[in-house]
Design a protein around this motif. Structure first.
Motif, PDB file in Angstrom:
ATOM      1  N   MET A 143      14.511  -2.515  58.035  1.00  0.00           N
ATOM      2  CA  MET A 143      14.670  -1.722  59.492  1.00  0.00           C
ATOM      3  C   MET A 143      13.354  -1.870  60.165  1.00  0.00           C
ATOM      4  O   MET A 143      12.109  -2.063  59.570  1.00  0.00           O
ATOM      5  CB  MET A 143      14.866  -0.396  59.051  1.00  0.00           C
ATOM      6  N   SER A 144      13.405  -1.817  61.424  1.00  0.00           N
ATOM      7  CA  SER A 144      11.950  -2.010  62.211  1.00  0.00           C
ATOM      8  C   SER A 144      11.481  -0.856  62.384  1.00  0.00           C
ATOM      9  O   SER A 144      12.235   0.176  62.103  1.00  0.00           O
ATOM     10  CB  SER A 144      12.535  -2.389  63.776  1.00  0.00           C
ATOM     11  N   LEU A 145      10.155  -0.715  62.551  1.00  0.00           N
ATOM     12  CA  LEU A 145       9.415   0.369  62.905  1.00  0.00           C
ATOM     13  C   LEU A 145       9.990   1.354  63.943  1.00  0.00           C
ATOM     14  O   LEU A 145      10.132   2.425  63.580  1.00  0.00           O
ATOM     15  CB  LEU A 145       7.942   0.092  63.402  1.00  0.00           C
ATOM     16  N   ASN A 146      10.532   0.583  65.031  1.00  0.00           N
ATOM     17  CA  ASN A 146      11.118   1.318  65.958  1.00  0.00           C
ATOM     18  C   ASN A 146      12.435   2.221  65.250  1.00  0.00           C
ATOM     19  O   ASN A 146      12.500   3.360  65.729  1.00  0.00           O
ATOM     20  CB  ASN A 146      11.893   0.554  66.975  1.00  0.00           C
ATOM     21  N   ALA A 147      13.260   1.518  64.540  1.00  0.00           N
ATOM     22  CA  ALA A 147      14.553   2.381  64.030  1.00  0.00           C
ATOM     23  C   ALA A 147      14.078   3.179  63.266  1.00  0.00           C
ATOM     24  O   ALA A 147      14.700   4.142  62.978  1.00  0.00           O
ATOM     25  CB  ALA A 147      15.372   0.985  63.280  1.00  0.00           C
ATOM     26  N   ARG A 148      13.091   2.958  62.417  1.00  0.00           N
ATOM     27  CA  ARG A 148      12.656   4.015  61.373  1.00  0.00           C
ATOM     28  C   ARG A 148      11.991   5.418  62.120  1.00  0.00           C
ATOM     29  O   ARG A 148      12.402   6.578  61.750  1.00  0.00           O
ATOM     30  CB  ARG A 148      11.457   3.327  60.275  1.00  0.00           C
ATOM     31  N   LEU A 149      11.496   5.121  63.155  1.00  0.00           N
ATOM     32  CA  LEU A 149      10.955   6.052  63.913  1.00  0.00           C
ATOM     33  C   LEU A 149      12.273   6.956  64.609  1.00  0.00           C
ATOM     34  O   LEU A 149      12.079   8.159  64.234  1.00  0.00           O
ATOM     35  CB  LEU A 149       9.889   5.641  64.842  1.00  0.00           C
ATOM     36  N   GLU A 150      12.860   6.340  65.202  1.00  0.00           N
ATOM     37  CA  GLU A 150      14.239   6.925  65.799  1.00  0.00           C
ATOM     38  C   GLU A 150      15.029   7.698  64.536  1.00  0.00           C
ATOM     39  O   GLU A 150      15.595   8.751  64.669  1.00  0.00           O
ATOM     40  CB  GLU A 150      15.011   5.924  66.442  1.00  0.00           C
ATOM     41  N   ALA A 151      15.048   7.249  63.654  1.00  0.00           N
ATOM     42  CA  ALA A 151      15.865   7.886  62.467  1.00  0.00           C
ATOM     43  C   ALA A 151      15.229   9.355  62.012  1.00  0.00           C
ATOM     44  O   ALA A 151      15.766   9.897  61.879  1.00  0.00           O
ATOM     45  CB  ALA A 151      15.975   6.870  61.099  1.00  0.00           C
ATOM     46  N   ILE A 152      13.797   9.206  61.880  1.00  0.00           N
ATOM     47  CA  ILE A 152      13.093  10.356  61.675  1.00  0.00           C
ATOM     48  C   ILE A 152      13.343  11.307  63.060  1.00  0.00           C
ATOM     49  O   ILE A 152      13.707  12.404  62.586  1.00  0.00           O
ATOM     50  CB  ILE A 152      11.706  10.218  61.283  1.00  0.00           C
ATOM     51  N   ARG A 153      13.161  10.883  63.979  1.00  0.00           N
ATOM     52  CA  ARG A 153      13.215  11.803  65.170  1.00  0.00           C
ATOM     53  C   ARG A 153      14.646  12.360  65.183  1.00  0.00           C
ATOM     54  O   ARG A 153      14.606  13.592  65.462  1.00  0.00           O
ATOM     55  CB  ARG A 153      13.218  10.898  66.553  1.00  0.00           C
ATOM     56  N   GLN A 154      15.741  11.876  64.747  1.00  0.00           N
ATOM     57  CA  GLN A 154      16.910  12.412  64.777  1.00  0.00           C
ATOM     58  C   GLN A 154      17.028  13.364  63.802  1.00  0.00           C
ATOM     59  O   GLN A 154      18.062  14.105  63.820  1.00  0.00           O
ATOM     60  CB  GLN A 154      18.110  11.129  64.684  1.00  0.00           C
ATOM     61  N   ASN A 155      16.133  13.459  62.633  1.00  0.00           N
ATOM     62  CA  ASN A 155      16.267  14.705  61.919  1.00  0.00           C
ATOM     63  C   ASN A 155      15.452  15.787  62.079  1.00  0.00           C
ATOM     64  O   ASN A 155      15.398  16.794  61.454  1.00  0.00           O
ATOM     65  CB  ASN A 155      15.807  14.179  60.467  1.00  0.00           C
ATOM     66  N   LEU A 156      14.993  15.565  63.182  1.00  0.00           N
ATOM     67  CA  LEU A 156      13.958  16.671  63.416  1.00  0.00           C
ATOM     68  C   LEU A 156      14.400  17.663  64.704  1.00  0.00           C
ATOM     69  O   LEU A 156      14.945  16.980  65.584  1.00  0.00           O
ATOM     70  CB  LEU A 156      12.386  16.182  64.372  1.00  0.00           C
ATOM     71  N   PRO A 157      14.259  18.850  64.177  1.00  0.00           N
ATOM     72  CA  PRO A 157      14.965  19.945  65.504  1.00  0.00           C
ATOM     73  C   PRO A 157      14.034  20.007  66.448  1.00  0.00           C
ATOM     74  O   PRO A 157      12.812  19.402  66.372  1.00  0.00           O
ATOM     75  CB  PRO A 157      14.884  21.170  64.878  1.00  0.00           C
ATOM     76  N   GLU A 158      14.337  20.524  67.612  1.00  0.00           N
ATOM     77  CA  GLU A 158      13.426  20.339  68.851  1.00  0.00           C
ATOM     78  C   GLU A 158      12.295  21.144  68.591  1.00  0.00           C
ATOM     79  O   GLU A 158      11.139  20.707  69.431  1.00  0.00           O
ATOM     80  CB  GLU A 158      14.530  20.965  69.954  1.00  0.00           C
ATOM     81  N   HIS A 159      11.916  21.953  67.892  1.00  0.00           N
ATOM     82  CA  HIS A 159      11.118  22.893  67.714  1.00  0.00           C
ATOM     83  C   HIS A 159       9.698  22.352  66.837  1.00  0.00           C
ATOM     84  O   HIS A 159       8.764  22.884  66.504  1.00  0.00           O
ATOM     85  CB  HIS A 159      11.243  24.217  67.363  1.00  0.00           C
TER      86      HIS A 159
END
Ligand SMILES: *Cc1c(COP(=O)(O)O)cnc(C)c1O
Length: 221
Positions: A1-17
């Motif tokens: 996975m690229s850094l970009n994809a890893r970052l995106e995957a984590i962001r999707q796990n984070l609630p807005e707050h």
């Protein structure tokens, strides 16, 4: 996975707050730039000199978080640019930050580190020490430091129930401290807990800021 994809995957796990501090310690500038290009703006480092070097050359809209233990003789180097100091664990360090922040006419945001792990080598105020500190008058005396909340690190263990208990304890401490000392002050709003291995538990237990390194940038050598 690229850094970009890893970052995106984590962001999707984070609630807005919940905000993401990308812990880039030991990692080369190119990787930080890559994360920056992918939209990341909060970076965490654990050594003042390394953070200052990276600050010099990377874009100026990055928010630099010092997540590691800080020696008082290194404080002044980061005061001009640091955005949040996570691990303030003594009155001495608190007063040192205030002294240098005053010289730069800044108010520097900090978190108080609370010792929640079973490991003795981790830093932070023990529960009673935190109360003593908060009662000491230091906060009122230090007009150039603003306490934004608390930070803690759970025990390094596979025992998820224990990690959860430690985060829950920190959240309870956060709520108690907020009510007793910061009740009407909306800026006491940050609970920094959770790293690559345990951030999902931390979020479930009330984290508003997670510090994630290896899951974004890869393992450190
Ligand atoms: C290194 C570090 C992190 C990130 O750890 P990872 O396991 O790589 O996500 C978080 N917080 C602190 C204080 C650190 O020193």
């Amino acid at each position: 996975m690229s850094l970009n994809a890893r970052l995106e995957a984590i962001r999707q796990n984070l609630p807005e707050h919940v905000a993401l501090c990308a812990v880039s310690k030991t990692k080369p500038l190119a990787l930080l730039q890559e994360a920056y290009n992918a939209g990341q703006r909060i970076f965490g480092e654990n050594r003042v000199l390394e953070m200052a070097d990276k600050y010099e050359v990377l874009p100026k809209d990055i928010q630099w978080h010092m997540v590691g233990h800080v020696q008082t003789n290194k404080v002044k180097l980061m005061i001009p640019f640091v955005s949040l100091i996570h691990a303030v664990d003594s009155e001495r360090l608190f007063r040192e930050i205030d002294k240098h922040a005053a010289r730069y006419d800044r108010v520097v945001d900090v978190l108080l580190q609370v010792h929640i792990a079973r490991e003795a080598n981790k830093h932070g105020f023990a529960g009673h020490e935190l109360n003593v500190f908060l009662d000491s008058g230091t906060l009122e005396a230090c007009k150039h430091v603003r306490v934004r909340g608390l930070m803690g690190m759970a025990t390094f263990t596979d025992n998820q129930a224990q990690v959860r208990r430690e985060f829950a304890t920190l959240k309870q401490t956060f709520d108690d401290v907020k009510e007793e000392w910061f009740g009407s002050q909306a800026h006491f709003d940050t609970l920094s807990m959770g790293m690559s291995g345990d951030y999902q538990i931390a979020i479930e237990e009330g984290a508003t800021l997670v510090r994630i390194g290896s899951s974004i940038f890869g393992a450190r050598g």
